[in-house]
Motif scaffolding. Structure first.
Motif, mmCIF file in Angstrom:
data_model
loop_
_atom_site.group_PDB
_atom_site.id
_atom_site.type_symbol
_atom_site.label_atom_id
_atom_site.label_comp_id
_atom_site.label_asym_id
_atom_site.label_seq_id
_atom_site.Cartn_x
_atom_site.Cartn_y
_atom_site.Cartn_z
ATOM 1 N N GLY A 81 -24.230 18.594 -68.822
ATOM 2 C CA GLY A 81 -25.564 19.133 -68.567
ATOM 3 C C GLY A 81 -25.520 20.621 -68.265
ATOM 4 O O GLY A 81 -25.170 21.430 -69.135
ATOM 5 N N PRO A 82 -25.861 20.995 -67.021
ATOM 6 C CA PRO A 82 -26.065 22.416 -66.721
ATOM 7 C C PRO A 82 -24.885 23.321 -67.055
ATOM 8 O O PRO A 82 -25.107 24.431 -67.553
ATOM 9 C CB PRO A 82 -26.335 22.433 -65.212
ATOM 10 C CG PRO A 82 -26.527 21.035 -64.793
ATOM 11 C CD PRO A 82 -26.141 20.115 -65.887
ATOM 12 N N VAL A 83 -23.644 22.881 -66.803
ATOM 13 C CA VAL A 83 -22.522 23.813 -67.003
ATOM 14 C C VAL A 83 -22.357 24.148 -68.484
ATOM 15 O O VAL A 83 -22.274 25.324 -68.866
ATOM 16 C CB VAL A 83 -21.216 23.259 -66.392
ATOM 17 C CG1 VAL A 83 -20.030 24.127 -66.786
ATOM 18 C CG2 VAL A 83 -21.327 23.220 -64.875
ATOM 19 N N ASN A 84 -22.313 23.127 -69.326
ATOM 20 C CA ASN A 84 -22.139 23.458 -70.745
ATOM 21 C C ASN A 84 -23.403 24.046 -71.374
ATOM 22 O O ASN A 84 -23.317 24.839 -72.321
ATOM 23 C CB ASN A 84 -21.595 22.263 -71.531
ATOM 24 C CG ASN A 84 -20.062 22.331 -71.584
ATOM 25 O OD1 ASN A 84 -19.470 23.282 -71.064
ATOM 26 N ND2 ASN A 84 -19.430 21.361 -72.212
ATOM 27 N N LYS A 163 -30.755 28.091 -64.141
ATOM 28 C CA LYS A 163 -29.644 27.266 -64.652
ATOM 29 C C LYS A 163 -28.333 28.035 -64.574
ATOM 30 O O LYS A 163 -27.289 27.483 -64.206
ATOM 31 C CB LYS A 163 -29.924 26.840 -66.097
ATOM 32 C CG LYS A 163 -28.905 25.838 -66.601
ATOM 33 C CD LYS A 163 -29.257 25.298 -67.970
ATOM 34 C CE LYS A 163 -30.361 24.280 -67.891
ATOM 35 N NZ LYS A 163 -30.769 23.748 -69.192
ATOM 36 N N LEU A 164 -28.363 29.316 -64.896
ATOM 37 C CA LEU A 164 -27.145 30.129 -64.824
ATOM 38 C C LEU A 164 -26.599 30.143 -63.398
ATOM 39 O O LEU A 164 -25.399 29.937 -63.178
ATOM 40 C CB LEU A 164 -27.456 31.555 -65.302
ATOM 41 C CG LEU A 164 -26.361 32.598 -65.097
ATOM 42 C CD1 LEU A 164 -25.067 32.187 -65.765
ATOM 43 C CD2 LEU A 164 -26.819 33.958 -65.635
ATOM 44 N N PHE A 165 -27.471 30.348 -62.419
ATOM 45 C CA PHE A 165 -26.983 30.383 -61.029
ATOM 46 C C PHE A 165 -26.586 28.996 -60.532
ATOM 47 O O PHE A 165 -25.688 28.865 -59.693
ATOM 48 C CB PHE A 165 -28.006 31.069 -60.112
ATOM 49 C CG PHE A 165 -27.816 32.556 -60.126
ATOM 50 C CD1 PHE A 165 -26.963 33.167 -59.229
ATOM 51 C CD2 PHE A 165 -28.440 33.335 -61.088
ATOM 52 C CE1 PHE A 165 -26.742 34.534 -59.267
ATOM 53 C CE2 PHE A 165 -28.220 34.705 -61.136
ATOM 54 C CZ PHE A 165 -27.371 35.308 -60.229
ATOM 55 N N PHE A 166 -27.227 27.992 -61.053
ATOM 56 C CA PHE A 166 -26.806 26.616 -60.766
ATOM 57 C C PHE A 166 -25.347 26.442 -61.189
ATOM 58 O O PHE A 166 -24.533 25.876 -60.466
ATOM 59 C CB PHE A 166 -27.706 25.669 -61.561
ATOM 60 C CG PHE A 166 -27.927 24.325 -60.925
ATOM 61 C CD1 PHE A 166 -28.764 24.188 -59.823
ATOM 62 C CD2 PHE A 166 -27.329 23.197 -61.441
ATOM 63 C CE1 PHE A 166 -28.983 22.942 -59.243
ATOM 64 C CE2 PHE A 166 -27.538 21.949 -60.878
ATOM 65 C CZ PHE A 166 -28.378 21.828 -59.770
ATOM 66 N N SER A 167 -24.997 26.969 -62.350
ATOM 67 C CA SER A 167 -23.620 26.845 -62.850
ATOM 68 C C SER A 167 -22.671 27.758 -62.090
ATOM 69 O O SER A 167 -21.543 27.359 -61.786
ATOM 70 C CB SER A 167 -23.566 27.156 -64.346
ATOM 71 O OG SER A 167 -24.339 26.205 -65.036
ATOM 72 N N ILE A 168 -23.111 28.964 -61.778
ATOM 73 C CA ILE A 168 -22.238 29.865 -61.006
ATOM 74 C C ILE A 168 -21.878 29.202 -59.672
ATOM 75 O O ILE A 168 -20.718 29.197 -59.250
ATOM 76 C CB ILE A 168 -22.924 31.231 -60.783
ATOM 77 C CG1 ILE A 168 -22.980 32.020 -62.100
ATOM 78 C CG2 ILE A 168 -22.193 32.035 -59.700
ATOM 79 C CD1 ILE A 168 -23.793 33.313 -62.029
#
Ligand SMILES: [Fe+2]
Ligand SMILES: [Fe+2]
Length: 313
Positions: A81-84, A163-168
């Motif tokens: 999900g979010p990371v990829n 989403k980017l900060f969710f992954s960071i």
């Protein structure tokens, strides 16, 4: 913009072919030994509750199997999900176009690693289910519910950044599951090895996303920093809070022992040991944020205080 630093990026993945799990190591799906746990009791919040510790040994062991399932399913859903999705987004020439080509290329390696983590976690889950006969509880991971909630609260223009900060955040958190599970000799070898191999890959991902954050944050206008920064404590807690719905469903599978599963779970998440490990796991990300001066913004600082995280940075 600090072009010198960015153009000076040396790939963190130069030895990827010989070090990455999917490129160089075997699948961890080995035989299971009787007498070993499927998850570390120290990492299972439910086992911190006296009523769960007083349950019959067989039930406690099954609760540990469920803890493994929740951990593996969390991994599958997070990576796919979010990371990829973030790797795809960042790989696009239009998103963060200032990222050096070598950093864009490394995203393909992270994407590959994460897809493999998802596949190998899912396969181990299926193998344990077949071996133990314990069926996983149906649940939607808590962090995905939180991502949906944060998304819905923002205008579409901000959602890629959320989403980017969710992954960071997820890539820079170091959870006990990754660091402590491999070292627990009471846990099945296949589970420990899977966690160890995953942790090794994540060490590189951590360095990559830390680097990305250091480049990205100073480029964001102050009002945007404030807006995104104030969401960070909720994003951190989305990953670190125990999954109460999954825990409640687990206990509900033993109605003769747990008459009120929701009460036991509500008490569990308030236990000092459970709250303490959450704060410990947040520490590396909080240090990274502090080093970049994130907390000098009083709105962001207040948001962390409100969620009980800032004072531990
Ligand atoms: Fe991963
Ligand atoms: Fe990762």
């Amino acid at each position: 913009m600090n072009r010198t630093e960015e153009s000076g990026y040396r790939s963190l993945f130069k030895q990827w072919d010989s070090r990455s799990w999917v490129r160089s190591k075997p699948r961890r799906n080995g035989a299971f030994a009787s007498g070993l746990h499927y998850f570390s009791p120290d990492l299972c919040p439910l086992l911190a509750h006296p009523e769960v510790r007083a349950a019959p040994a067989q039930v406690r062991e099954e609760i540990l199997v469920h803890s493994l399932y929740v951990y593996l399913e969390f991994t599958v859903q997070l990576e796919l999900g979010p990371v990829n999705e973030t790797c795809l987004l960042l790989h696009s020439p239009d998103f963060c176009p200032w990222l050096p080509a070598a950093m864009k290329e490394d995203l393909l390696r992270i994407y590959t690693d994460e897809a493999a983590h998802a596949e190998m976690s899912h396969t181990l889950l299926a193998t344990v289910r077949d071996h133990t006969g314990v069926e996983p509880v149906l649940h939607r991971p808590y962090f995905l519910q939180e991502l949906s909630r944060l998304y819905a609260a923002e205008l579409p223009v901000y959602r890629p950044l959320v989403k980017l900060f969710f992954s960071i955040v997820s890539e820079t958190l170091i959870t006990g599951s990754l660091t402590k599970l491999p070292k627990d000799p009471s846990v099945q070898q296949a589970v420990r090895e899977l966690a160890a191999d995953h942790a090794t890959d994540e060490g590189l991902h951590h360095a990559y996303f830390r680097r990305l954050f250091k480049s990205l944050w100073p480029k964001m206008p102050a009002p945007l920093q404030t807006k995104i920064g104030a969401l960070l404590p909720e994003i951190i807690l989305a990953f670190l809070r125990p999954d109460e719905a999954a825990m409640t469903r687990t206990l509900a599978g033993y109605p003769e022992i747990f008459e009120d599963p929701a009460r036991v779970v509500a008490e569990t998440v308030e236990l000092p040991r459970v709250r303490g490990s959450l704060v410990d796991n947040a520490a590396p990300t909080l240090r990274m944020l502090a080093q970049e001066g994130v907390f000098s913004d009083p709105v962001i600082s207040a948001a962390f205080d409100k969620h009980g995280l800032r004072q531990h940075a």
